[in-house]
Scaffold this motif. Structure first.
Motif, short mmCIF file in Angstrom:
data_model
loop_
_atom_site.label_atom_id
_atom_site.label_comp_id
_atom_site.label_asym_id
_atom_site.label_seq_id
_atom_site.Cartn_x
_atom_site.Cartn_y
_atom_site.Cartn_z
N VAL A 113 0.89 -1.22 0.00
CA VAL A 113 -0.19 0.08 -0.06
C VAL A 113 0.92 1.19 -0.05
N TYR A 114 2.18 0.89 0.62
CA TYR A 114 3.08 2.21 0.47
C TYR A 114 3.96 2.19 -0.61
N SER A 123 1.46 9.17 12.03
CA SER A 123 0.15 9.49 11.41
C SER A 123 -0.07 8.99 10.17
N ASP A 124 -1.20 8.65 9.79
CA ASP A 124 -1.58 8.33 8.14
C ASP A 124 -0.87 9.34 7.29
N ASP A 125 -0.89 10.58 7.55
CA ASP A 125 -0.52 11.80 6.66
C ASP A 125 0.88 11.35 6.45
N GLN A 126 1.79 11.18 7.55
CA GLN A 126 3.20 11.18 7.41
C GLN A 126 3.45 9.65 6.95
N LYS A 127 2.99 8.85 6.85
CA LYS A 127 3.14 7.44 6.37
C LYS A 127 2.96 7.63 4.94
N LYS A 128 1.76 8.26 4.49
CA LYS A 128 1.55 8.56 2.73
C LYS A 128 2.60 9.62 2.27
N LEU A 129 3.13 10.51 3.02
CA LEU A 129 4.11 11.09 2.61
C LEU A 129 5.35 10.84 2.59
N TYR A 130 5.84 9.83 3.24
CA TYR A 130 7.43 9.54 3.51
C TYR A 130 7.61 8.10 2.80
N PRO A 150 6.01 5.68 0.67
CA PRO A 150 6.51 5.27 -0.76
C PRO A 150 7.54 5.88 -1.35
N LYS A 151 8.18 6.98 -0.80
CA LYS A 151 9.52 7.52 -1.14
C LYS A 151 10.42 6.56 -0.77
#
Length: 380
Positions: A55-56, A99-106, A108-109
């Protein structure tokens, strides 16, 4: 003799990459300079953070498959294995408390290798005792201001982000530790000293100075006071990686010993025909096999969601210490020529020594194990 292990697709892939990583390890050990090719190979082959969920953008490999990867990579290039470990340790911090936002931001990269991360925990007076860190983080409006020094930090000058652990409430001791995301380009962060190391020279390591380093409050991972828990979770899980790293080095040393002993002639016969040498090889095989089983048990328990803390402590201390015995015996079998840079065993000897020290020294692992068995004598 071959020490049997799983034939996973990921192991085979890592073995192929390892063939390209090995000559880099030899070159870097001689020059002492960081070579970006190893990291580039790990990124291209999607081995830099394979355990991250799909998912990431990760490959979603399980713990045992990650163990396969670490073994084969470290067999070829110990520093490259440390690159995987550091990236995953930083990722574990996000998976544990972000947080979900931190996970989604970092994440995948990080999975793609576009961002390289590393934990920044260790200080001059705070190694195995994480609660002793002195670095502070003071809230100032919508920001935090970080002050202090971190030492023995990997990916020195390479990392894009650091997962920094600092005290937001020093009076609460370990309960006052918090975790933060700090960009390497922050004006308040300075690279102060790069170490010349005994081994693993392909992984630059140094000290960081934080001087009124201002970061946005949104870069706090989890809540204030959750840093110690996050640190313990990432360190515990990382010990499977470190045990696997030791096993990979042991594989290389063992196979080098077998190869040398079967080809080298003494008194008209191969070295391996002498019982004293054959028994050394047998003991090496026993240690290697047992270390792998211990690491696999810890990995499987983690996958099942069972309590794996004692198992991972056993795996880390045993694999790292048996690795020392195997590389030492391999060098002994090589004789004087093994003490030179003509053979890889000299480098493996130096690369392996740190594994007993980082991620919780052997003494700390024994402390963990002794406490657990004394609390529950039936644990075994």
């Amino acid at each position: 003799m071959i020490i049997h292990h799983s034939k996973s697709t990921w192991r085979e892939k890592a073995k192929e990459v390892g063939e390209k990583l090995q000559p880099i390890a030899r070159e870097v050990d001689k020059t002492g300079e960081y070579d970006p090719r190893a990291l580039e190979l790990l990124i291209e082959s999607k081995l830099i953070a394979p355990i991250l969920p799909e998912v990431y953008g990760g490959s979603g490999v399980c713990e045992t498959e990650c163990q396969d990867i670490m073994e084969e990579v470290c067999k070829a290039n110990t520093s490259a294995g440390s690159m995987i470990a550091c990236q995953l340790m930083a990722a574990y911090a996000f998976l544990s408390g972000a947080s979900d936002d931190q996970k989604k931001l970092y994440l995948p990269k990080m999975a793609a290798g576009e961002i390289i991360g590393v934990p920044a925990i260790t200080e001059k007076d705070a190694g195995s005792d994480v609660s002793a860190i002195q670095m502070t983080a003071v809230r100032d409006g919508d920001d935090y201001i970080l002050d202090g020094e971190k030492t023995l930090i990997s990916f020195y000058g390479i990392a894009d982000i650091y997962v920094v652990f600092a005290k937001t409430n020093p009076e609460k001791k370990h309960k006052g530790i918090s975790a933060f995301i700090v960009n390497s380009s922050n004006n308040g962060l300075e690279l102060t000293y790069r170490y010349n190391k005994m081994g693993q020279r392909g992984m630059p390591t140094g000290s960081l100075q934080f001087r009124s380093c201002r970061i946005p409050a949104k870069d706090l991972i989890g809540s204030e006071g959750e840093g110690f828990k996050i640190a313990m979770e990432l360190l515990n899980r990382s010990r499977i990686l470190m045990a696997s790293q030791a096993i990979g080095i042991s594989m290389a040393a063992y196979e080098a010993a077998v190869d040398y002993a079967t080809k080298r002639k003494t008194f008209g016969n191969s070295l391996s025909s002498h019982q004293v040498i054959a028994f050394k090889l047998a003991d090496m095989a026993i240690g290697l096999k047992t270390a792998r089983l211990a690491a696999q048990e810890a990995a499987i328990k983690y996958e099942k969601g069972e309590n794996y803390l004692m198992d991972v402590a056993v795996a880390k201390v045993y694999a790292s210490e048996v690795c020392q015995k195997i590389v030492n015996e391999s060098l002994q079998i090589h004789g004087g020529i093994g003490y030179t840079t003509e053979y890889d065993i000299e480098r493996l000897y130096r690369d392996s020594r740190i594994i007993e020290l980082y991620g919780g020294a052997s003494e700390i692992q024994r402390l963990v194990i002794s406490r657990m068995i004394l609390e529950d004598p039936k644990l075994m």
